[in-house]
Design a protein around this motif. Structure first.
Motif, PDB file in Angstrom:
ATOM      1  N   GLY A 105       0.824  -1.190   0.000  1.00  0.00           N
ATOM      2  CA  GLY A 105       0.000   0.000   0.000  1.00  0.00           C
ATOM      3  C   GLY A 105       0.861   1.244   0.000  1.00  0.00           C
ATOM      4  N   LEU A 106       0.406   2.280   0.707  1.00  0.00           N
ATOM      5  CA  LEU A 106       1.146   3.540   0.811  1.00  0.00           C
ATOM      6  C   LEU A 106       1.257   3.933   2.284  1.00  0.00           C
ATOM      7  N   PRO A 107       2.269   4.711   2.651  1.00  0.00           N
ATOM      8  CA  PRO A 107       2.418   5.101   4.059  1.00  0.00           C
ATOM      9  C   PRO A 107       1.176   5.770   4.638  1.00  0.00           C
ATOM     10  N   MET A 108       0.517   6.618   3.839  1.00  0.00           N
ATOM     11  CA  MET A 108      -0.619   7.361   4.369  1.00  0.00           C
ATOM     12  C   MET A 108      -1.878   6.499   4.509  1.00  0.00           C
ATOM     13  N   ASP A 109      -1.799   5.213   4.124  1.00  0.00           N
ATOM     14  CA  ASP A 109      -2.906   4.292   4.383  1.00  0.00           C
ATOM     15  C   ASP A 109      -3.231   4.219   5.870  1.00  0.00           C
ATOM     16  N   ILE A 110      -2.233   4.471   6.703  1.00  0.00           N
ATOM     17  CA  ILE A 110      -2.426   4.341   8.143  1.00  0.00           C
ATOM     18  C   ILE A 110      -3.541   5.255   8.645  1.00  0.00           C
ATOM     19  N   ILE A 111      -3.788   6.379   7.952  1.00  0.00           N
ATOM     20  CA  ILE A 111      -4.879   7.270   8.370  1.00  0.00           C
ATOM     21  C   ILE A 111      -5.832   7.629   7.227  1.00  0.00           C
ATOM     22  N   TYR A 112      -5.460   7.321   5.987  1.00  0.00           N
ATOM     23  CA  TYR A 112      -6.312   7.705   4.861  1.00  0.00           C
ATOM     24  C   TYR A 112      -6.626   6.534   3.927  1.00  0.00           C
ATOM     25  N   LYS A 113      -6.688   5.334   4.466  1.00  0.00           N
ATOM     26  CA  LYS A 113      -6.956   4.168   3.614  1.00  0.00           C
ATOM     27  C   LYS A 113      -8.319   4.240   2.920  1.00  0.00           C
ATOM     28  N   PRO A 114      -9.402   4.649   3.599  1.00  0.00           N
ATOM     29  CA  PRO A 114     -10.690   4.720   2.898  1.00  0.00           C
ATOM     30  C   PRO A 114     -10.645   5.639   1.684  1.00  0.00           C
ATOM     31  N   GLU A 115      -9.974   6.772   1.827  1.00  0.00           N
ATOM     32  CA  GLU A 115      -9.878   7.702   0.702  1.00  0.00           C
ATOM     33  C   GLU A 115      -9.053   7.104  -0.436  1.00  0.00           C
ATOM     34  N   LEU A 116      -7.930   6.476  -0.100  1.00  0.00           N
ATOM     35  CA  LEU A 116      -7.093   5.865  -1.127  1.00  0.00           C
ATOM     36  C   LEU A 116      -7.810   4.702  -1.804  1.00  0.00           C
ATOM     37  N   ARG A 125      -3.820   4.559 -10.915  1.00  0.00           N
ATOM     38  CA  ARG A 125      -2.423   4.376 -10.498  1.00  0.00           C
ATOM     39  C   ARG A 125      -2.073   5.527  -9.564  1.00  0.00           C
ATOM     40  N   VAL A 126      -1.872   5.186  -8.291  1.00  0.00           N
ATOM     41  CA  VAL A 126      -1.727   6.185  -7.236  1.00  0.00           C
ATOM     42  C   VAL A 126      -0.304   6.176  -6.696  1.00  0.00           C
ATOM     43  N   VAL A 127       0.229   7.360  -6.440  1.00  0.00           N
ATOM     44  CA  VAL A 127       1.525   7.478  -5.782  1.00  0.00           C
ATOM     45  C   VAL A 127       1.398   8.432  -4.600  1.00  0.00           C
ATOM     46  N   GLU A 128       2.318   8.301  -3.665  1.00  0.00           N
ATOM     47  CA  GLU A 128       2.390   9.224  -2.540  1.00  0.00           C
ATOM     48  C   GLU A 128       3.723   9.946  -2.573  1.00  0.00           C
ATOM     49  N   LEU A 129       3.674  11.251  -2.371  1.00  0.00           N
ATOM     50  CA  LEU A 129       4.882  12.056  -2.249  1.00  0.00           C
ATOM     51  C   LEU A 129       5.235  12.171  -0.777  1.00  0.00           C
ATOM     52  N   SER A 130       6.509  11.986  -0.472  1.00  0.00           N
ATOM     53  CA  SER A 130       6.927  11.923   0.931  1.00  0.00           C
ATOM     54  C   SER A 130       8.326  12.505   1.080  1.00  0.00           C
ATOM     55  N   SER A 155       6.203  11.370 -13.419  1.00  0.00           N
ATOM     56  CA  SER A 155       4.869  10.844 -13.149  1.00  0.00           C
ATOM     57  C   SER A 155       4.041  10.752 -14.422  1.00  0.00           C
ATOM     58  N   VAL A 156       4.161  11.755 -15.290  1.00  0.00           N
ATOM     59  CA  VAL A 156       3.476  11.693 -16.582  1.00  0.00           C
ATOM     60  C   VAL A 156       4.001  10.516 -17.384  1.00  0.00           C
ATOM     61  N   TYR A 157       5.320  10.368 -17.389  1.00  0.00           N
ATOM     62  CA  TYR A 157       5.973   9.292 -18.134  1.00  0.00           C
ATOM     63  C   TYR A 157       5.530   7.921 -17.651  1.00  0.00           C
ATOM     64  N   ARG A 158       5.351   7.773 -16.325  1.00  0.00           N
ATOM     65  CA  ARG A 158       4.978   6.493 -15.741  1.00  0.00           C
ATOM     66  C   ARG A 158       3.473   6.255 -15.735  1.00  0.00           C
ATOM     67  N   GLY A 159       2.695   7.188 -16.237  1.00  0.00           N
ATOM     68  CA  GLY A 159       1.255   6.987 -16.311  1.00  0.00           C
ATOM     69  C   GLY A 159       0.550   7.063 -14.974  1.00  0.00           C
ATOM     70  N   VAL A 160       1.004   7.973 -14.108  1.00  0.00           N
ATOM     71  CA  VAL A 160       0.385   8.148 -12.793  1.00  0.00           C
ATOM     72  C   VAL A 160      -0.945   8.880 -12.951  1.00  0.00           C
ATOM     73  N   ASP A 161      -1.966   8.412 -12.237  1.00  0.00           N
ATOM     74  CA  ASP A 161      -3.270   9.076 -12.230  1.00  0.00           C
ATOM     75  C   ASP A 161      -3.386  10.120 -11.125  1.00  0.00           C
ATOM     76  N   ASP A 162      -2.854   9.794  -9.935  1.00  0.00           N
ATOM     77  CA  ASP A 162      -3.064  10.651  -8.774  1.00  0.00           C
ATOM     78  C   ASP A 162      -1.784  10.813  -7.966  1.00  0.00           C
ATOM     79  N   LEU A 163      -1.438  12.063  -7.685  1.00  0.00           N
ATOM     80  CA  LEU A 163      -0.379  12.384  -6.743  1.00  0.00           C
ATOM     81  C   LEU A 163      -1.039  12.693  -5.411  1.00  0.00           C
ATOM     82  N   CYS A 164      -0.718  11.934  -4.376  1.00  0.00           N
ATOM     83  CA  CYS A 164      -1.309  12.142  -3.059  1.00  0.00           C
ATOM     84  C   CYS A 164      -0.220  12.503  -2.058  1.00  0.00           C
ATOM     85  N   ILE A 165      -0.623  13.252  -1.041  1.00  0.00           N
ATOM     86  CA  ILE A 165       0.344  13.676  -0.045  1.00  0.00           C
ATOM     87  C   ILE A 165      -0.385  13.973   1.257  1.00  0.00           C
ATOM     88  N   ALA A 166       0.269  13.687   2.380  1.00  0.00           N
ATOM     89  CA  ALA A 166      -0.236  14.057   3.702  1.00  0.00           C
ATOM     90  C   ALA A 166       0.696  15.123   4.256  1.00  0.00           C
TER      91      ALA A 166
END
Length: 306
Positions: A105-116, A125-130, A155-166
């Motif tokens: 998963g992603l680190p921010m799953d610990i508090i934002y898993k429902p949203e992710l 295709r979701v990524v987290e910036l940290s 991110s464009v090159y890799r076909g990322v849909d969403d940049l997420c950050i906490a």
């Protein structure tokens, strides 16, 4: 941003952008400045020390860590990318991009898993910036903007849909006003740094149009639409409402781009840090260990116990 924004918000954004000088890069006294992806053990260690020292100074880390470095297993995953700015051999700024996987998963799953999970359910295709870190004495050089530009193109090159950050609530205004992040999750307590956090998101399918609407129609020296798109000719070619065909947690068809590095040198780097912190490996689930050894064949559990 759409034309339906309150005039007061639009005026405040314009004033802040004009005052920001975000693209006024001051690199003259840096020794052979470079922006790159970390690829050596030394670059990883310098990045982790930079994060450690910064978090310790800001109070996000209560006690110094062994070896003076701060990182997690997410830092060592096959698709994770550490973007770094260097002054010759010294890492002076860093930004980590973590790709979603079924095993971790992603680190921010610990508090934002429902949203992710709402994004994952759409096959996005979701990524987290940290670990966005620049020492205070260098922040006026705007190194972060250089790292952000490279991260965006990657991110464009890799076909990322969403940049997420906490982010800490005190930084929300910058990300929303300047970089056009949108609200993604309410303020919650982030146990890893013992501080409040707010979840923000960029939809990569629409950010070009939003940047153009905000920046390209004004007489601004700081034009982030030009900065991220037109100056390089790199424009997203995603059809409207058509998701990029990479399922969350699945191996990407584009993964072979970095395969030699991921399966070779990065395997050695991961092995080094797991040996340095044995508890990091010991704390993984069997499926997580299987995931890592499938990508890093030399990372067998018996080699970590030696």
């Amino acid at each position: 941003m759409s034309g339906s924004e309150p005039n007061g918000l639009e005026r405040r954004r314009t004033v802040r952008i004009k005052r920001s000088n975000l693209l006024d890069l001051r690199l003259d006294d840096l020794d052979r400045p470079a922006i790159k992806i970390a690829e050596t053990q030394d670059e990883y260690e310098q990045s982790f020390r930079l994060v450690h020292d910064t978090y310790l100074r800001m109070g996000y880390l209560k006690e110094p860590q062994p070896h003076g470095m701060l990182f997690s297993v997410y830092s060592l995953l096959p698709e994770t990318v550490l973007f770094i700015a260097k002054s010759y051999l010294t890492v002076v700024s860093t930004l980590t991009e973590i790709f979603d996987t079924e095993a971790f998963g992603l680190p921010m799953d610990i508090i934002y898993k429902p949203e992710l999970d709402t994004l994952r359910a759409q096959g996005r295709r979701v990524v987290e910036l940290s670990a966005l870190v620049t020492p205070p004495k260098l922040r006026w050089r705007n190194l972060f903007m250089l790292l952000a530009q490279v991260m965006y193109h990657y991110s464009v090159y890799r076909g990322v849909d969403d940049l997420c950050i906490a982010v800490n609530p005190k930084h929300v205004s910058f990300y929303k006003t300047i970089l056009l992040f949108e609200d993604f999750g309410p303020e919650r307590h982030y146990p890893r740094v013992d501080a409040p956090a707010v979840a923000l998101r960029v939809d990569m399918h629409h950010i070009a149009d939003r940047l153009k609407a905000v920046y390209d129609s004004k007489d601004l020296d700081c034009n982030l639409y030009l900065y991220f798109h037109r100056m390089t000719g790199l424009l997203p070619q995603y059809p409207e409402k058509t998701p990029i065909p990479v399922k969350a947690g699945a191996a990407s068809d584009q993964q072979d781009v970095a395969a030699p590095f991921m399966n070779g040198r990065k395997a050695q780097i991961a092995h080094h840090f797991f040996q340095l912190y044995p508890s990091l490996w010991e704390g993984l689930s069997p499926s997580q260990k299987d995931f890592l050894t499938s990508h890093y064949p030399t990372l067998a559990e018996n080699t970590l116990s030696s």
